[in-house]
Structure formats: structure tokens, C-alpha cells
Design an enzyme around this catalytic site. Structure first.
Site, PDB file in Angstrom:
ATOM      1  N   PHE A   1     -71.047 -33.706   0.869  1.00 18.62           N
ATOM      2  CA  PHE A   1     -70.386 -33.036   0.129  1.00 18.62           C
ATOM      3  C   PHE A   1     -68.808 -32.159   0.806  1.00 18.62           C
ATOM      4  CE2 PHE A   1     -74.413 -31.917  -2.039  1.00 18.62           C
ATOM      5  CZ  PHE A   1     -75.031 -32.576  -2.751  1.00 18.62           C
TER       6      PHE A   1
ATOM      7  N   LYS B   1     -83.321 -43.892   4.203  1.00 22.45           N
ATOM      8  CA  LYS B   1     -84.237 -43.013   3.559  1.00 22.45           C
ATOM      9  C   LYS B   1     -84.717 -43.594   2.347  1.00 22.45           C
ATOM     10  CE  LYS B   1     -79.693 -40.354   3.178  1.00 22.45           C
ATOM     11  NZ  LYS B   1     -78.455 -41.012   4.417  1.00 22.45           N
TER      12      LYS B   1
ATOM     13  N   HIS C   1     -83.862 -38.158   1.939  1.00 16.98           N
ATOM     14  CA  HIS C   1     -82.608 -37.114   2.637  1.00 16.98           C
ATOM     15  C   HIS C   1     -82.763 -36.208   3.026  1.00 16.98           C
ATOM     16  CE1 HIS C   1     -78.541 -36.271   3.144  1.00 16.98           C
ATOM     17  NE2 HIS C   1     -77.792 -37.038   2.174  1.00 16.98           N
TER      18      HIS C   1
ATOM     19  N   HIS D   1     -75.795 -44.167   5.253  1.00 19.99           N
ATOM     20  CA  HIS D   1     -76.023 -43.765   4.699  1.00 19.99           C
ATOM     21  C   HIS D   1     -77.010 -43.662   3.448  1.00 19.99           C
ATOM     22  CE1 HIS D   1     -75.122 -39.795   3.446  1.00 19.99           C
ATOM     23  NE2 HIS D   1     -74.886 -39.373   2.649  1.00 19.99           N
TER      24      HIS D   1
ATOM     25  N   CYS E   1     -74.178 -33.413   4.686  1.00 19.46           N
ATOM     26  CA  CYS E   1     -75.179 -34.005   5.259  1.00 19.46           C
ATOM     27  C   CYS E   1     -74.368 -35.032   6.093  1.00 19.46           C
ATOM     28  CB  CYS E   1     -75.542 -34.663   4.009  1.00 19.46           C
ATOM     29  SG  CYS E   1     -75.679 -33.629   2.176  1.00 19.46           S
TER      30      CYS E   1
ATOM     31  N   GLU F   1     -70.705 -46.824  -1.294  1.00 14.58           N
ATOM     32  CA  GLU F   1     -70.590 -47.252   0.391  1.00 14.58           C
ATOM     33  C   GLU F   1     -70.487 -49.080   0.378  1.00 14.58           C
ATOM     34  OE1 GLU F   1     -72.951 -46.525   4.091  1.00 14.58           O
ATOM     35  OE2 GLU F   1     -73.616 -45.684   2.369  1.00 14.58           O
TER      36      GLU F   1
END
Length: 418
Positions: free
Chosen positions: A406, A342, A347, A310, A170, A321
Site C-alpha cells: 500500500f 500466497k 498474504h 507478489h 506488504c 504484475e
């Protein structure tokens, strides 16, 4: 402002943005949907998802590849490649960049994807099992491997400069833009077409993420399923699409009268080195990557006015975050506008960082912070201005965008008003 010139580094500007998203096939359509706080999340139509735990996604609606690709060539391009071709065409057209014999070797392409041609792989695997190896398409590999998005764009434009693909989950789109930035900054190219693309709303793609218990199952109210930082969040929503930026050396862009939308002034990379899918609670890797981007740009935290986060709508990720932002920005965090787009598009995985970089550039251009929709009840310990529900007019000189993937891979980009 980054003191790149004194360090012998060239300054890099954004001259074009191309977006394909669940809110529209086009930059303007996507941006207007974002500013209106409109959700692009709906029930899945790409396949019969009735037996799936998660049945909603951010599909790109009304996309016709024949607008950009000859009919005979469509079968050579997986959906993720088609999105990249379309977004690249939009970005290059907006930049008014013409690739010809005089500059072809100085124009490059870096476009990545987290997964690549999932739908092609699934389809051809069925063909193999049902009809045998002789019936597998000769275009199978060329339409599914990650680097063919960059390859197709390069061939179509005649861009002979650096050409590569990024696949960092991502964080892919942000890393691709960061790579393009470094190539122009250090003189390996004068212009780079860069970004990310994804099309993984497929039976196997949704099943895989659902098996990880990563997806929202708010199936009865799809437009409310993606809700970053809201106490009712229950997982992310898969989206698809692409984001492409045209980056150019500033003096050359000025010389040809290019429309300069923003300057890219800072880029940071880091690793959590903690867990394959979960960040550390203190957001250590996230905090370090923002600090590295600020250092690269030669900026103090109080020079940033807007941050496109994010934040995917997962409890652990959103909290880490927010903790990192509070740590990096300190007391100034109260004056920072932070939002997650998002909430409207889902996403986009490998395309997320590039789409969000494009939206951050447009936020700078129009001096407005996009909203976070579906934010009805903010985490009690999160005191950031998360721009709930409605866009906020803002004087923005610098904006940051974060991407995490990831494996614990992180990136931050900083753009400045030109």
C-alpha cells in the site's frame, strides 16, 4: 553475475533461512507443504468471526512460544515478536553463526512488520475502557511496537551491529532484506539477520481489510479462497507468520564453513506514485523495480528462470504484475516459471516478502519451482507459465521475488545459485 567485486562492493550470501507459516512452524515443514501444494488456509479460530464477511485466514497452527521464550518473558512479546524470535532462531541455527565478543559489533538485525502488535493494542484498549488506565499492562508498548521484533532478536543474540525496523506495508520483508544486503555489501556489517513478521488476524485487522473490500469471502471452501491469477479470484486471504534470512559477507562465510544456500545479487526499489492501494494498469512501478533489480545484479532478463510473484489474488494487482512481467521479460517471458506461493499461505502482509524470499532461496537450493494452487482458469490475456497446481523441476541459476505494498512501494530481490 553481479560484478560487485570490481565496483568495490562485497558479495553477500544467504547462510540460513527460518520460516514460520500457516503450513508449519519450521522451515522444512513450510517448504514441504509448499512443494506438496497444500493449503494452509482455514476458518478463523483466533476469535469468533461468525459475523464477519471474510471468515477465513492463514493462521499459524500449533505455535508454542515457550519453545523459544521463557514463560516470564512471553508477556513482553506480542505474537508478531514471538514469530520473529522463533524464525530468527531457526535461521541462525541453520547458518551455524555464533555471535560472541569477537564479532558481535559486526552482526546486525533488520526485522520489520507492516502493523506490529495489533492483538496487543486491541486487548489493552479494551482494558483501558473497561478497567481504567491504571490496569494497562506495563509491557503494552514493548510488546506492540514494530521495532521490538528486531530489538528482542538483537538482545537475545547479543548482536551489537546495525539494528533497525522497516514498516512499508506488504513490501516490509523484502525491504528489510534489501537493507541488510546493502549494509553487508558496503561493509557496515559482516552478517545481518533480516526479514519480516506479522500477526494481524485479529477482530480489528480482519474488519479493517474487509471494510476495504480487499478480502476473499469464499468462506465455504477456505482452502480454495486464495487463487492468484484465477478468473474466480475475489480478494486476498490474510496470513500470519515470519521469514528470516541470515546474510553474510561471502569470504567470511566460506572461511567459517557456513552452509551457503544462495547469493543475493540484486535489489531494486521503486514507487508507483499513482494510488494508495491500486497499481497502474500497465504495472509501471512494478516493471521498473524488476528492471532496477536486474540492473543492480548486472543481469539480462533471460538469466532469470524462476520468479516468485507478489500476486495476492486481487484482480487489479495480479493483472498489473503479469503485464509488467511480460513487458520486462519480453519474448523470454514464455520460458520463465512464475508462481504465487500466497495461493497456499495467504498474504502475510509485512512478513510476506521475507517468507517468499526464503522460499525463493529454497527453490534455488532444490532446483524446483513451487506451484500456484487453485489456478483452474487463467486470465485469457495472461500467457505466462504460472506453474499451476504442481511444482515443476527446473534448472535455476537465478531467481527473483517481488513485493509490493500500500502506498505504491515496490521491491525486487534476485538470488543466484552459489
Amino acid at each position: 553475475m553481479c560484478d560487485s567485486a570490481s565496483a568495490g562492493l562485497r558479495r553477500v550470501v544467504v547462510t540460513g533461512v527460518g520460516l514460520v507459516s500457516p503450513l508449519g512452524v519450521g522451515t522444512d515443514e513450510t517448504w514441504q507443504g509448499i512443494l506438496a501444494g497444500r493449503s494452509g488456509i482455514a476458518p478463523i479460530t483466533h476469535f469468533d468471526a461468525s459475523g464477519y464477511a471474510a471468515r477465513v485466514a492463514g493462521e499459524v497452527k500449533g505455535f508454542d512460544p515457550l519453545r523459544w521464550i521463557d514463560r516470564k518473558d512471553v508477556k513482553k512479546c506480542g505474537r508478531f515478536i514471538q514469530f520473529a524470535i522463533a524464525a530468527a532462531d531457526m535461521a541462525v541455527s541453520a547458518s551455524r553463526l555464533v555471535v560472541g565478543p569477537d564479532n558481535a559489533r559486526r552482526v546486525g538485525v533488520v526485522i520489520g512488520s507492516g502493523i506490529g502488535g495489533f492483538e496487543v493494542i486491541e486487548r489493552e484498549h479494551r482494558v483501558l475502557l473497561e478497567k481504567g488506565p491504571d490496569r494497562v499492562s506495563p509491557f503494552f508498548i514493548l510488546s506492540s511496537i514494530v521495532n521490538l521484533a528486531a530489538g528482542q532478536v538483537s538482545v537475545r543474540l547479543g548482536a551489537k551491529g546495525p539494528n533497525s525496523a522497516v514498516a512499508t506495508a506488504c513490501t516490509t520483508g523484502a525491504h528489510a532484506i534489501g537493507d541488510g544486503f546493502r549494509l553487508v555489501q558496503r561493509g557496515y556489517a559482516d552478517a545481518m539477520i533480516c526479514g519480516g513478521t506479522e500477526a494481524s488476524i485479529t477482530p480489528l485487522g480482519i474488519a479493517g481489510f474487509a471494510a476495504m473490500r480487499a478480502l476473499s469471502t469464499r468462506n465455504e471452501a477456505p482452502e480454495r479462497a486464495s487463487r492468484p491469477w484465477d478468473t474466480g479470484r475475489d480478494g486476498f486471504v490474510v496470513g500470519e507468520g515470519a521469514g528470516i534470512l541470515v546474510l553474510e559477507e561471502r569470504t567470511l562465510a566460506q572461511r567459517r564453513g557456513a552452509p551457503i544456500l544462495a547469493e543475493l545479487v540484486g535489489y531494486g526499489m521503486s514507487a508507483d506514485a499513482h494510488h494508495l492501494t491500486a497499481p497502474p494498469e500497465d504495472g509501471d512501478g512494478v516493471g521498473r523495480v524488476m528492471a532496477l533489480a536486474l540492473e543492480d545484479a548486472g543481469l539480462t532478463p533471460d538469466r532469470i528462470q524462476y520468479l516468485n510473484a507478489h500476486a495476492t489474488s486481487t484482480p487489479l494487482g495480479d493483472r498489473a504484475e503479469a503485464t509488467a512481467i511480460a513487458g520486462v521479460f519480453g519474448a523470454y517471458a514464455a520460458h520463465l516459471a512464475v508462481s504465487s506461493t500466497k495461493s497456499m499461505v495467504g498474504h502475510l502482509l509485512g512478513g510476506a516478502g521475507a517468507l517468499e524470499a526464503g522460499l525463493t532461496v529454497l527453490a534455488l537450493r532444490d532446483q524446483i519451482a513451487p506451484p500456484t494452487i487453485n489456478l483452474d482458469e487463467q486470465d485469457a490475456d495472461n500467457t505466462l507459465n504460472l506453474v499451476p497446481h504442481r511444482a515443476q523441476r527446473l534448472d535455476i541459476s537465478h531467481a527473483m521475488t517481488n513485493s509490493f505494498g500500500f502506498g505504491g512501494t515496490n521491491a525486487s530481490l534476485i538470488f543466484a545459485r552459489p
